[in-house]
Design an enzyme around this catalytic site. Sequence first.
Site, short mmCIF file in Angstrom:
data_model
loop_
_atom_site.label_atom_id
_atom_site.label_comp_id
_atom_site.label_asym_id
_atom_site.label_seq_id
_atom_site.Cartn_x
_atom_site.Cartn_y
_atom_site.Cartn_z
N PHE A 126 0.67 11.49 -18.10
CA PHE A 126 0.74 10.12 -18.59
C PHE A 126 1.44 10.08 -19.94
CE2 PHE A 126 -1.15 6.57 -21.03
CZ PHE A 126 -0.58 5.54 -20.30
N LYS A 177 -0.82 17.09 -28.58
CA LYS A 177 -2.11 16.58 -29.02
C LYS A 177 -3.07 17.73 -29.36
CE LYS A 177 -5.27 12.81 -27.97
NZ LYS A 177 -5.65 11.77 -27.02
N MET A 211 30.95 -12.02 -33.57
CA MET A 211 31.98 -10.98 -33.58
C MET A 211 32.59 -10.78 -32.20
SD MET A 211 33.72 -9.14 -35.47
CE MET A 211 33.24 -8.36 -36.99
#
Lengths: 200, 579
Positions: free
Chosen positions: B130, B180, B494
């Site tokens: 995930f 992690k 532009m």
Amino acid sequence: MTQDTEKQEFNITVYTENQIGLLNRIAIIFTRRKINIDSLNTSPSEIESIHRFNIVITESEDVVRKLTRQIEKQVEVLKCYYHTNEDVIWQEMALYKVSTDVIAEKVSVERLLRENGARAVVIRKDYTVFETTGHREETDNLISILQPYGLIEFVRSARVAIIKDSDGFNRKLREFERLEPGEDVIENEYLNQGQKVFTM
Amino acid sequence: MEAIQEVLTETKPTETIVEVSGSVALLEALIVEGVDTIFGYPGGAIMPIYDALFDYNDKLNHILVRHEQGGIHAGQGYARTSGKVGVVFATSGPGATNLVTGLADAQIDSTPLVCITGQVFAHLLGTDAFQETDVINITTPVTKWNYQVTDANEIPEVIAKAFYIAKSGRPGPVLIDITKNAQIQLFNYKGYTPCNHIRSYRPKPIVRPQYIQEAAALINQAKKPFILFGQGVILGSAEQEFKTFVEKSGIPAAWTVLGAGAIPTDHPLNVGMLGMHGNYGPNVLTNECDVLIAIGMRFDDRVTGRLDKYAKQAKVVHLDIDPAEIDKNVKSTVPVWGDCKETLPLLTALVDEKQHTEWLAKFNDYTRQEVEQVIEKELNPTTAEMTMGEVIKQLNEITKGEAVIVTDVGQHQMVACRYAQFNNTRSNVTSGGLGTMGFALPAAIGAKFGAQDRTVVAIIGDGGFQMTCQELGTIMQSGIDVKIIILNNRFLGMVRQWQELFNSRRYSFVDIQSPDFVALAAAYRIPGKVIDDRKDLPSALNEMLSNKGSFLLEVMVTKENNVFPMVPQGCSVSEIRLK
Ligand SMILES: Cc1ncc(C[n+]2csc(CCOP(=O)(O)OP(=O)(O)O)c2C)c(N)n1
């Protein structure tokens, strides 16, 4: 100027730290400019923890020079050189697998080895593996000889090259001098190929 | 906790070994590196770092942005005004991929950044877990260096390397992806040692006196020498050295967009802006000078136009810290590798004291033509509708050239760069190399954090503002004081200009509608005003600038106005058009 812009084979030698992801960083420098790598070899160098890449591409010297500077700019690259084929001694290694029965029956193996500077690496009842080393034409030559006898498998290594005019990397490591600049102001044909310089 | 912190903030390795988490080690490293502000956005994969940050509130000011792209542009704005490294946090996967535009922008504009992204647990890497994305591979082409940390023990050394690489040599963005588990992992922390050497990394090339001498000889012989300067002067903090060189040699000097402000706009030897929408004289005379001295600039195609017709007559002296820039686009006659902070004084010592009066007068002649045909109309229009130029002119008058001007991308950017007055360095913050719309609003937030005692004015088009306008939320929450001017021409101006000039006015999808910007700002409790009458301009600008805190001023400008001069597609710089 032709010398600088004419395409030919160049051998790029890169000394690097041994670091994950670096191969990708170096490869990106080529793919970004849509340049094909003809041959790539990477292995530990003679110096502990330093790796050596041998990369072969077909390009103009002008482009190769810029590529080497981009490569050398990478944090983990110690040094990057480029050389023409005349400036290096190079070899490729090839392995050939053939059926032992066929080869033993139909050719004089001894002569085949002698004439092709090859050697048998493995001889088993079911197959035999030969090895030869040399330039592309030499390793190609043995393929065509073995093909009629049922070549089962073939593999060729990337090119490894030794720079002829080199004091060895150990000394160069301490020398971080740059290439001499060009004498004349010249135009850069490569980057000017597109007329449309401004793109939105 | 306090006692531990004291041990931790020691810069040198201590005898005392404490056990800390990877997250704490990271934050300690940031403090030693002098970080005071972090721009970021949390998420699952970076939660341990955010949890640790909760205890560091007094030392590290975290600014919660509304989108990670806003975070990284803020980091860029901070770095550009402060001269320090911008620090950005993002979570894994979508958080990290939202940084990519900013990384590419920082890479091409040489902006020092350290981005920290969270990553899934190391044992999940490569499993399509995930919010797992291969951030290292995605960011490799757009970072100066990147590295994935999977073990907390690596953190002090890797962060030290990250800061060293980001700020040394030619600066650039660095991304560190931390899994992690490494953020949570406890390890024996032995203190933090800043990095100042990496074996394979040579931030500065060796200065070769021979080339300095050759360069000086060329310059001394030159009849029509011309200096082009870029951001390298600013990145090398060599503004003073540069000014001394210019003044002693008496050579006219023109700037690239990112070089603006390295010497004051009104310096007598500052002859204007280079490139596509640059000034007339510097562009035309590039093809007339005999020696071109390029300093800390990279001959971008927006500066050179057609390379095969670029300054062919000139001998080129190129000063740059990055060897890969030399001879990349324009072949140099004398390359001066090195940090211009070191090379410029060496060169100044050898150049003759001179005045190139006649040559300088040629620039002034062209300026007169440009004023007559372009500048006068833009700055003092007689039309009913307002021009972008007159807004900038008024702003100059009120701020007296002291403001930091942050611009987005488009016509307003070119107008602002052309007409804004800069008395100080580090005053022009814009996305030069990548041309990233949506840059200005978040970059202005960062710019203000990087230069808190200066006035920061963001100048943004109606199109670009809508790309990152959610950062009004960041302004609201952080209470930062940023002045926002939207120059609304009701077009993607532009692109419309190009369609007018090159696609025979086929205005394909450039007609953009906008919300009520003032009401939008009000929703974020930011006061604002919209004006469409010239007579309200000075008072509105004054109101904006004197307002305590942020303010949004929307100025309705002419719908179809073009930025001139312009070097058209495929043309050489001397073919620059005045209309
Ligand atoms: C992210 C991004 N998307 C698209 C572009 C292409 N682009 C360049 S300028 C421009 C128009 C900008 O319009 P606006 O923000 O209204 O400013 P103006 O030119 O009108 O001043 C566009 C679409 C870009 N530079 N960046």
